[in-house]
Design a protein around this motif. Structure first.
Motif, PDB file in Angstrom:
ATOM      1  N   ASN A   1       0.362  -1.002  -0.147  1.00  0.00           N
ATOM      2  CA  ASN A   1       0.116   0.283   0.250  1.00  0.00           C
ATOM      3  C   ASN A   1       1.251   0.897  -0.293  1.00  0.00           C
ATOM      4  O   ASN A   1       0.624   2.112  -0.545  1.00  0.00           O
ATOM      5  N   ILE A   2       1.928   1.190   0.421  1.00  0.00           N
ATOM      6  CA  ILE A   2       3.081   2.501   0.748  1.00  0.00           C
ATOM      7  C   ILE A   2       3.370   2.464  -0.711  1.00  0.00           C
ATOM      8  O   ILE A   2       3.776   3.814  -1.069  1.00  0.00           O
ATOM      9  N   LEU A   3       3.788   1.247  -1.093  1.00  0.00           N
ATOM     10  CA  LEU A   3       4.300   1.790  -2.521  1.00  0.00           C
ATOM     11  C   LEU A   3       3.267   2.429  -3.660  1.00  0.00           C
ATOM     12  O   LEU A   3       3.761   3.012  -4.616  1.00  0.00           O
ATOM     13  N   VAL A   4       2.129   1.466  -3.717  1.00  0.00           N
ATOM     14  CA  VAL A   4       1.267   2.408  -4.351  1.00  0.00           C
ATOM     15  C   VAL A   4       0.854   4.014  -3.951  1.00  0.00           C
ATOM     16  O   VAL A   4       0.450   4.905  -4.736  1.00  0.00           O
ATOM     17  N   ASN A   5       0.564   4.088  -2.621  1.00  0.00           N
ATOM     18  CA  ASN A   5       0.830   5.904  -2.381  1.00  0.00           C
ATOM     19  C   ASN A   5       1.922   6.262  -2.910  1.00  0.00           C
ATOM     20  O   ASN A   5       1.424   7.522  -3.186  1.00  0.00           O
ATOM     21  N   MET A   6       3.120   6.102  -3.124  1.00  0.00           N
ATOM     22  CA  MET A   6       3.925   6.450  -3.574  1.00  0.00           C
ATOM     23  C   MET A   6       3.824   7.199  -5.081  1.00  0.00           C
ATOM     24  O   MET A   6       4.245   7.926  -5.332  1.00  0.00           O
ATOM     25  N   CYS A   7       2.727   5.674  -6.094  1.00  0.00           N
ATOM     26  CA  CYS A   7       3.118   5.988  -7.094  1.00  0.00           C
ATOM     27  C   CYS A   7       1.343   6.719  -7.040  1.00  0.00           C
ATOM     28  O   CYS A   7       1.901   7.869  -7.942  1.00  0.00           O
ATOM     29  N   TYR A   8       0.660   7.575  -6.276  1.00  0.00           N
ATOM     30  CA  TYR A   8       0.088   8.271  -5.782  1.00  0.00           C
ATOM     31  C   TYR A   8       0.008   9.211  -6.482  1.00  0.00           C
ATOM     32  O   TYR A   8      -0.188  10.486  -6.674  1.00  0.00           O
ATOM     33  N   ALA A   9       1.575   9.672  -5.186  1.00  0.00           N
ATOM     34  CA  ALA A   9       2.277  10.833  -4.980  1.00  0.00           C
ATOM     35  C   ALA A   9       2.362  11.269  -6.213  1.00  0.00           C
ATOM     36  O   ALA A   9       1.795  12.319  -5.959  1.00  0.00           O
ATOM     37  N   LEU A  10       3.365  11.093  -6.838  1.00  0.00           N
ATOM     38  CA  LEU A  10       3.767  10.802  -8.271  1.00  0.00           C
ATOM     39  C   LEU A  10       2.904  11.394  -9.337  1.00  0.00           C
ATOM     40  O   LEU A  10       3.308  12.074  -9.904  1.00  0.00           O
ATOM     41  N   PHE A  11       2.196  10.492  -9.057  1.00  0.00           N
ATOM     42  CA  PHE A  11       1.198  11.085 -10.794  1.00  0.00           C
ATOM     43  C   PHE A  11       0.466  12.610 -10.001  1.00  0.00           C
ATOM     44  O   PHE A  11       0.508  13.120 -10.861  1.00  0.00           O
ATOM     45  N   PHE A  12       0.178  12.486  -8.940  1.00  0.00           N
ATOM     46  CA  PHE A  12      -1.116  13.674  -8.967  1.00  0.00           C
ATOM     47  C   PHE A  12      -0.053  14.979  -8.698  1.00  0.00           C
ATOM     48  O   PHE A  12      -0.398  16.253  -8.696  1.00  0.00           O
ATOM     49  N   ALA A  13       1.390  14.286  -8.547  1.00  0.00           N
ATOM     50  CA  ALA A  13       2.271  16.148  -7.926  1.00  0.00           C
ATOM     51  C   ALA A  13       2.736  15.990  -9.321  1.00  0.00           C
ATOM     52  O   ALA A  13       2.773  17.541  -9.937  1.00  0.00           O
ATOM     53  N   GLY A  14       2.535  15.300 -10.881  1.00  0.00           N
ATOM     54  CA  GLY A  14       3.123  16.341 -12.086  1.00  0.00           C
ATOM     55  C   GLY A  14       4.552  15.766 -12.461  1.00  0.00           C
ATOM     56  O   GLY A  14       5.400  15.746 -11.618  1.00  0.00           O
ATOM     57  N   LYS A  15       4.087  16.125 -14.031  1.00  0.00           N
ATOM     58  CA  LYS A  15       5.536  15.135 -14.250  1.00  0.00           C
ATOM     59  C   LYS A  15       6.724  16.195 -13.720  1.00  0.00           C
ATOM     60  O   LYS A  15       7.927  15.937 -13.551  1.00  0.00           O
ATOM     61  N   GLY A  16       6.194  17.191 -14.116  1.00  0.00           N
ATOM     62  CA  GLY A  16       7.088  18.113 -13.676  1.00  0.00           C
ATOM     63  C   GLY A  16       7.339  19.138 -12.487  1.00  0.00           C
ATOM     64  O   GLY A  16       7.606  19.770 -12.401  1.00  0.00           O
ATOM     65  N   SER A  17       7.107  17.966 -11.043  1.00  0.00           N
ATOM     66  CA  SER A  17       6.902  18.931 -10.182  1.00  0.00           C
ATOM     67  C   SER A  17       8.382  18.524  -9.568  1.00  0.00           C
ATOM     68  O   SER A  17       8.788  17.417 -10.029  1.00  0.00           O
ATOM     69  N   LYS A  18       8.635  19.286  -8.244  1.00  0.00           N
ATOM     70  CA  LYS A  18       9.950  19.237  -7.294  1.00  0.00           C
ATOM     71  C   LYS A  18       9.115  18.431  -7.132  1.00  0.00           C
ATOM     72  O   LYS A  18      11.231  18.796  -6.012  1.00  0.00           O
ATOM     73  N   LEU A  19       8.709  17.926  -6.924  1.00  0.00           N
ATOM     74  CA  LEU A  19       8.094  16.949  -5.660  1.00  0.00           C
ATOM     75  C   LEU A  19       8.963  15.681  -6.069  1.00  0.00           C
ATOM     76  O   LEU A  19       9.437  14.690  -4.883  1.00  0.00           O
ATOM     77  N   ARG A  20       9.166  15.506  -7.132  1.00  0.00           N
ATOM     78  CA  ARG A  20       9.361  13.928  -7.042  1.00  0.00           C
ATOM     79  C   ARG A  20      10.338  13.578  -7.161  1.00  0.00           C
ATOM     80  O   ARG A  20      11.071  12.190  -6.200  1.00  0.00           O
ATOM     81  N   PRO A  21      11.888  13.854  -6.588  1.00  0.00           N
ATOM     82  CA  PRO A  21      13.063  13.588  -6.283  1.00  0.00           C
ATOM     83  C   PRO A  21      12.731  13.048  -4.683  1.00  0.00           C
ATOM     84  O   PRO A  21      13.052  11.681  -3.980  1.00  0.00           O
ATOM     85  N   TRP A  22      12.706  14.100  -3.747  1.00  0.00           N
ATOM     86  CA  TRP A  22      11.758  14.146  -2.623  1.00  0.00           C
ATOM     87  C   TRP A  22      10.818  12.681  -2.266  1.00  0.00           C
ATOM     88  O   TRP A  22      10.580  12.421  -1.588  1.00  0.00           O
ATOM     89  N   ILE A  23       9.642  12.537  -3.163  1.00  0.00           N
ATOM     90  CA  ILE A  23       9.005  11.722  -2.425  1.00  0.00           C
ATOM     91  C   ILE A  23       9.700  10.352  -2.796  1.00  0.00           C
ATOM     92  O   ILE A  23       9.348   9.309  -2.962  1.00  0.00           O
ATOM     93  N   LEU A  24      10.618  10.426  -4.497  1.00  0.00           N
ATOM     94  CA  LEU A  24      11.062   9.015  -4.366  1.00  0.00           C
ATOM     95  C   LEU A  24      11.884   8.927  -3.210  1.00  0.00           C
ATOM     96  O   LEU A  24      11.750   7.314  -3.022  1.00  0.00           O
ATOM     97  N   GLY A  25      13.167   9.039  -2.981  1.00  0.00           N
ATOM     98  CA  GLY A  25      13.757   9.147  -1.564  1.00  0.00           C
ATOM     99  C   GLY A  25      12.766   8.432  -0.373  1.00  0.00           C
ATOM    100  O   GLY A  25      13.979   8.002   0.561  1.00  0.00           O
ATOM    101  N   GLY A  26      12.516   9.524  -0.188  1.00  0.00           N
ATOM    102  CA  GLY A  26      11.570   9.677   1.229  1.00  0.00           C
ATOM    103  C   GLY A  26      10.245   8.523   0.509  1.00  0.00           C
ATOM    104  O   GLY A  26      10.981   7.171   2.349  1.00  0.00           O
ATOM    105  N   PHE A  27       9.252   8.296   0.407  1.00  0.00           N
ATOM    106  CA  PHE A  27       8.986   7.057   0.250  1.00  0.00           C
ATOM    107  C   PHE A  27      10.007   5.381   0.471  1.00  0.00           C
ATOM    108  O   PHE A  27       9.889   4.667   0.704  1.00  0.00           O
ATOM    109  N   GLY A  28      11.282   5.729  -0.418  1.00  0.00           N
ATOM    110  CA  GLY A  28      11.944   4.562  -0.718  1.00  0.00           C
ATOM    111  C   GLY A  28      12.659   4.409   0.095  1.00  0.00           C
ATOM    112  O   GLY A  28      13.085   3.247   0.492  1.00  0.00           O
TER     113      GLY A  28
END
Length: 430
Positions: A388-415
């Protein structure tokens, strides 16, 4: 308190307590009445309430058996209070009766202190003082209430206090431990936690920032909270980017605590084996959130604005219906998975369940599987949470958008959180 009677006369202790409690009530009532009404309409002073309490005690001990004197004094006091209310209403147009009720409660302190245990009469005093002092708070609370808030509360009382006790315990499907009562019990418990988080967010932390929204939202639904935060992060400045990721991870941290509460309610045996894992992972997610939060300090011109209020109702019928349906589906799937694929199939199903709401799956494991070892149920619960956490990470990446500044932090934190989960799961199997 009762131990004092061995060293001090009972009458002295009772007299001191009645006098002290009456004085406290009088002081509180005088302060509130002066602020609200003024000296002209005030029914006596703090000394008046003290004398009312003493009078009640004297009349009570003079005739403790039949209590005729006590009842007569109460009637006279009621008459005086009625005359005071008539004057306030006719001349000053003041219609409140709170002072009258409190004066009558003060008069009744003597028999209460004399006949009831200490915890009871202290509870009465505390309740009176709190309700007197919190008048302004209750007024603000009522003003913030939505039009259908009482209907929402009535719904929760209905599903928990009326519907649940009436449901039968008979299995709906032969050989499957699935009853109307077990389905609705799971729905009531989850709805209760969700409703509590809804009330906290709306009435206690209604002006909270992003981080608090993540914490409170995690008690309700980490998936929904993460999706909302990710969508809002599209409009966030670069200084605010890490705040949203930190809030998402705090929602994950609270998810672990929420499952601790649910597991404790439904299975003490599973709780004793899984709570160290859940507690460790909650701390890990919170530490990662704090680390990300501390990476970038906000510039001075950035203010901490409260999050937009979420008006969603956690007790909507469709929400309860979806949860009950998922609970039934996972119960049937789990039963036939064990019959045809054994515990290996159950392990696979635990990972698959992460793509939907895992709460029905975990509650089903806790309630309806009697022949499966506790260690298997614990492992499957852990695996469902990881998925479920892995799915939540995918939701966060999707809703944040492709060019979002959050993507590295999302991948790193959830990872990091997922990796720590996997390491703990490996240690669990070893």
């Amino acid at each position: 308190m009762e131990q004092l009677y061995s060293y001090v006369p009972r009458e002295l202790v009772t007299f001191v307590l009645v006098t002290l409690f009456s004085l406290l009530i009088g002081l509180s009532q005088r302060r509130i009445s002066l602020k609200r009404e003024g000296e002209t309409t005030l029914f006596g002073t703090d000394r008046t309430f003290t004398f009312i309490g003493i009078l009640g005690y004297l009349l009570y001990i003079l005739d403790p058996t039949d209590m005729r004197l006590f009842m007569g004094g109460g009637a006279v006091l009621g008459l005086l209070l009625g005359l005071n209310y008539y004057v306030k209403q006719s001349q000053f147009h003041v219609f409140g009766v709170t002072t009258i009720i409190i004066a009558l409660i003060t008069y009744c302190l003597a028999p209460i202190v004399s006949t009831q245990p200490s915890w009871f009469y202290v509870m009465v005093i505390v309740t009176v003082l709190l309700l007197t002092e919190l008048k302004h708070t209750f007024t603000e609370f009522a003003q913030r209430m939505k039009n259908d808030e009482m209907i929402t509360l009535a719904k929760f009382l209905a599903i928990s206090g009326i519907i649940l006790p009436m449901l039968p315990h008979k299995n709906l499907i032969p050989d499957i431990n699935l009853t109307p009562y077990s389905i609705w019990l799971a729905t009531v418990v989850v709805s209760g936690i969700s409703y509590l988080s809804y009330l906290l967010k709306r009435y206690v932390f209604h002006e909270s920032g992003t981080l608090v929204s993540g914490i409170i939202g995690g008690l309700y639904s980490s998936t929904a909270t993460i999706s909302v935060l990710a969508r809002k992060s599209r409009k966030a400045s670069e200084q605010e980017a890490t705040e949203y990721v930190a809030a998402m991870l705090l929602a994950v941290s609270m998810m672990f605590l929420r499952f601790m509460i649910l597991i404790l309610i439904f299975s003490r045996e599973i709780f004793t084996s899984i709570y160290p894992y859940l507690l460790i992972m909650s701390v890990v997610a919170a530490v990662v959130a704090w680390f990300i939060h501390s990476r970038h300090r906000r510039s001075k011109d950035v203010t901490d604005e409260p999050e937009d209020e979420d008006s969603s109702n956690p007790l909507e019928f469709k929400v309860a219906l979806i949860f009950a349906t998922l609970f039934v589906v996972f119960t049937v799937l789990t039963h036939y998975t064990l019959v045809y694929a054994g515990t290996g199939g159950l392990n696979l199903l635990s990972f698959v369940s992460g793509f939907s709401d895992i709460t029905p799956f975990i509650l089903n494991l806790l309630q309806n599987i009697g022949g499966v070892a506790a260690v298997v149920i614990t492992a499957c619960s852990m695996q469902a949470i990881i998925s479920n956490i892995l799915v939540n990470m995918c939701y966060a990446l999707f809703f944040a958008g492709k060019g979002s500044k959050l993507r590295p932090w999302i991948l790193g934190g959830f990872g990091v959180v997922i990796a720590c989960n996997l390491v703990l799961l490996l240690f669990f199997y070893i």
